[in-house]
Design a protein around this motif. Structure first.
Motif, PDB file in Angstrom:
ATOM      1  N   ARG A 187       0.847  -1.196   0.000  1.00  0.00           N
ATOM      2  CA  ARG A 187       0.000   0.000   0.000  1.00  0.00           C
ATOM      3  C   ARG A 187       0.882   1.247   0.000  1.00  0.00           C
ATOM      4  NH1 ARG A 187      -5.381  -0.605   1.651  1.00  0.00           N
ATOM      5  NH2 ARG A 187      -5.341   1.428   2.686  1.00  0.00           N
ATOM      6  N   ALA A 213       8.000  -0.549  -5.071  1.00  0.00           N
ATOM      7  CA  ALA A 213       7.460  -1.813  -5.585  1.00  0.00           C
ATOM      8  C   ALA A 213       8.583  -2.751  -6.009  1.00  0.00           C
ATOM      9  CB  ALA A 213       6.521  -1.529  -6.758  1.00  0.00           C
ATOM     10  N   ALA A 249       3.458  -0.628 -12.343  1.00  0.00           N
ATOM     11  CA  ALA A 249       3.802   0.253 -11.225  1.00  0.00           C
ATOM     12  C   ALA A 249       3.982   1.693 -11.692  1.00  0.00           C
ATOM     13  CB  ALA A 249       5.065  -0.250 -10.535  1.00  0.00           C
ATOM     14  N   ALA A 297       0.538   3.162 -12.099  1.00  0.00           N
ATOM     15  CA  ALA A 297       0.002   3.491 -10.772  1.00  0.00           C
ATOM     16  C   ALA A 297       0.684   4.741 -10.225  1.00  0.00           C
ATOM     17  CB  ALA A 297       0.184   2.317  -9.813  1.00  0.00           C
ATOM     18  N   ALA A 339      -2.385   3.535  -3.692  1.00  0.00           N
ATOM     19  CA  ALA A 339      -2.452   2.389  -4.597  1.00  0.00           C
ATOM     20  C   ALA A 339      -2.137   1.122  -3.825  1.00  0.00           C
ATOM     21  CB  ALA A 339      -1.470   2.552  -5.753  1.00  0.00           C
ATOM     22  N   GLU A 340      -2.964   0.119  -4.030  1.00  0.00           N
ATOM     23  CA  GLU A 340      -2.677  -1.217  -3.512  1.00  0.00           C
ATOM     24  C   GLU A 340      -2.026  -1.990  -4.653  1.00  0.00           C
ATOM     25  OE1 GLU A 340      -6.687  -1.294  -0.674  1.00  0.00           O
ATOM     26  OE2 GLU A 340      -6.523  -2.616  -2.408  1.00  0.00           O
ATOM     27  N   LEU A 341      -0.719  -2.154  -4.559  1.00  0.00           N
ATOM     28  CA  LEU A 341       0.037  -2.792  -5.639  1.00  0.00           C
ATOM     29  C   LEU A 341       0.174  -4.287  -5.392  1.00  0.00           C
ATOM     30  CD1 LEU A 341       2.530   0.059  -6.108  1.00  0.00           C
ATOM     31  CD2 LEU A 341       1.703  -1.243  -8.060  1.00  0.00           C
ATOM     32  N   HIS A 342       0.113  -5.053  -6.504  1.00  0.00           N
ATOM     33  CA  HIS A 342       0.199  -6.512  -6.443  1.00  0.00           C
ATOM     34  C   HIS A 342       1.483  -6.987  -7.131  1.00  0.00           C
ATOM     35  CE1 HIS A 342      -3.929  -7.061  -4.897  1.00  0.00           C
ATOM     36  NE2 HIS A 342      -4.131  -5.914  -5.504  1.00  0.00           N
ATOM     37  N   SER A 344      -2.832  -2.946  -9.865  1.00  0.00           N
ATOM     38  CA  SER A 344      -3.062  -2.145  -8.669  1.00  0.00           C
ATOM     39  C   SER A 344      -4.536  -1.797  -8.547  1.00  0.00           C
ATOM     40  CB  SER A 344      -2.232  -0.850  -8.719  1.00  0.00           C
ATOM     41  OG  SER A 344      -2.628  -0.044  -9.819  1.00  0.00           O
TER      42      SER A 344
END
Length: 568
Positions: free
Chosen positions: A9, A171, A188, A191, A222-225, A230
């Motif tokens: 996050r 990230a 990323a 985002a 942003a909730e990055l994966h 995201s």
């Protein structure tokens, strides 16, 4: 810091130098975060910091950030939130040093690292950069930030990195991505681009602002994966909104075609997919990445000369004739040897017929003067204007007495081989790590621009474009960017066939003689225009009424065209 799973996050608390001071505390206390970023730099900011550094070599950084950390470093450390900012500007080493001093004074153990290597001013002749620059800074990527975080930094301070690198760097460190994980990096970066301008992603500066609570929008996160996808959202209970529209608007801001070039990756904006997951939650996925170009962009700022402005107020009847009298009289009154290199007159018809206030009955005639010699935009210029006071048009007065003039800046972009720039991460223990450039580079290949099917013929009604289209605009040096999007598939079909380059020139006559490029972004139901040279030598040169083209999109939305009734 490297992990292979879990959500990261990342929040934003600043979109420019001067943004909401309280946003850092708001983001730290409003909900869970892993990383908090802040973007303090812009083309104009770099010039401001360069002038600070001229006065005092120990300056050149965003001093606001230190005051924010005096208040918020404790809460950040208590919550385990890492902070990544580009507030270092032209002097990241000094800001990192000051931050360390502050942490010791506050008694808060803090590992501070910084990124440097972007400052190319000492090498401007060697690298063939424009002469006379006050600042020349390469746009670095996110791997230096990642190295600092992986070494245990609690706070990372950078100079000129790309705005999106503030998100990409954390990230990279968190998920352990390498330079070849292009799709993840591109996700990323996208985002990061959404977050970089703060509340612009949560309803600020939004075309359809009347649909949301925008009195005090919260800042985005942003909730990055692990795959680079995201979800853009905001802390619960904060103002504004995160919608397909707000995210689309920010994606179009200050971008161009489908290739979004960066030092780590070229993100393909035409592959971006947006999905509304729920209230204030927009998923971004599908982003494809390609190899970055072999060069780095370098932002060069120099003083272009001196500038002054005199604004005459014209009231009531015969506005055009009054303006003509001023111009003739002023030209005759100014001695030829004192005439500036550039004189520009602009008449703003702010007057209304049969107005019920004097101000509403008045127009503004603006005289702008530029010259390399400060004397030519100073006393003689103001004297020639003031002396017309009792001999000019009826109702003569100025908005303010003429001042002495002031220096103005010029921004230009240059490009250098990335291998010639020593991107360096200075770790909390003082070790210096040189970050290599991207191992594989390439030039973008043109993407086919396919038009959707046109709408079938039907009845139309003349109305403002803004009833059916959103827009957002901004500056890139002397060029302006103008993104326009539709909110439905039918709207997109109409937009793509209607708003051509020729039609744009008709609607915005200032662009009639400029080179204009149009790009289609079907996934976003958008067209993006680059208007070359609209802003002259950039924002600091104050070339036009709206020097950053911030309201260009709103001007376009106010223009009337024949719109299909089915869209209204």
């Amino acid at each position: 810091m490297a992990r292979t799973s879990s959500v990261l996050r990342i929040g934003n608390a600043s979109g420019f130098y001067g943004d909401r001071f309280a946003a850092v505390r708001e983001m730290l206390t409003g909900g869970p975060l892993d990383v908090l970023t802040g973007d303090y730099l812009a083309e104009l900011t770099m010039l401001i910091l360069a002038r600070d550094r001229l006065r005092d070599p120990s300056l050149g950084y965003a001093r606001t950030f230190l005051r924010q950390m005096e208040e918020c470093l404790g809460p950040a450390r208590e919550r385990g939130v890492r902070i990544v900012v580009n507030a270092g500007g032209l002097n990241p080493a000094r800001l990192a040093e000051r931050l360390g001093e502050l942490a010791r004074h506050l008694g808060i153990p803090t590992a501070v690292a910084h990124v440097e290597g972007d400052d190319l001013l000492p090498r401007q002749e060697e690298l063939g950069l424009p002469e006379g620059a006050l600042a020349a800074n390469a746009y670095l990527g996110g791997f230096g930030i990642a190295a600092c975080l992986s070494a245990g930094a609690d706070v990372v301070v950078t100079g000129r990195v790309t705005d999106a690198a503030l998100v990409a760097g954390p990230a990279i460190a968190h998920f352990g991505w390498s330079a070849t994980d292009l799709d993840a990096l591109a996700g990323a970066v996208v985002a990061g681009h959404v977050l970089e301008c703060g509340a612009q992603a949560t309803g600020g500066n939004y075309a359809f602002f009347r649909e949301h609570d925008v009195d005090r929008p919260g800042f985005p996160l942003a909730e990055l994966h692990p795959d680079g996808s995201s979800v853009i959202t905001k802390h619960p209970g904060t103002g504004g909104a995160v919608t397909l529209g707000t995210v689309t608007a920010q994606l179009l801001y200050e971008t161009g075609g489908p290739h979004y070039l960066g030092p780590d990756v070229t993100a393909r904006l035409d592959t971006v997919r947006l999905t509304e997951e729920g209230p204030d939650r927009v998923r971004i996925d599908g982003v494809r990445g390609e190899a970055p170009p072999p060069t780095l962009k370098v932002g060069c700022n120099r003083l272009g000369g001196h500038r002054n402005e005199v604004v005459f107020v014209l009231t009531g009847l015969d506005i055009e004739a009054k303006a003509a009298v001023v111009q003739r009289q002023f030209t005759a009154a100014l001695p030829p040897e004192a005439r500036p290199a550039e004189l520009r007159w602009t008449l703003a018809r702010t007057d209304h017929p049969d107005a019920d206030t004097e101000e509403a009955a008045s127009a503004l005639l603006r005289l702008t003067a530029r010259d390399r010699d400060p004397a030519r935009v100073g006393r003689e210029l103001g004297k020639a204007a003031v002396e017309l006071g009792l001999a000019g048009y009826p109702g003569f007065h100025l908005t303010a007495p003429p001042g002495p003039g002031a220096p103005y800046g010029v921004f230009s972009a240059a490009y250098v081989d990335a291998k010639l720039v020593e991107h360096t991460a200075v770790l909390p223990d003082g070790r210096r790590i040189v970050v290599p450039p991207a191992p594989v580079t390439g030039q973008p290949v043109d993407v086919a621009q396919e038009l959707p099917d046109p709408l079938p013929p039907g009845p139309t009604r003349r109305a403002p474009l803004g009833l059916v289209l959103g827009a957002r605009s901004g500056d890139k040096g002397g060029d302006a960017n103008l993104g326009v999007w539709a909110r439905s598939e039918d709207g997109w079909r109409w937009l793509a066939h209607t708003l051509t380059v020729d039609r744009l020139r008709q609607l915005l006559p200032e662009t009639a003689d400029l080179a204009v490029t149009r790009h289609l972004l079907p996934n976003l139901r958008a067209v993006n225009f680059t208007l070359t040279g609209l802003l002259g030598e950039g924002v600091a040169a104050q070339h036009r009424f709206d020097p950053q083209a911030k309201a260009l999109g709103e001007w376009l939305r106010s223009r009337h065209v024949d719109i299909p009734e089915a869209l209204l």
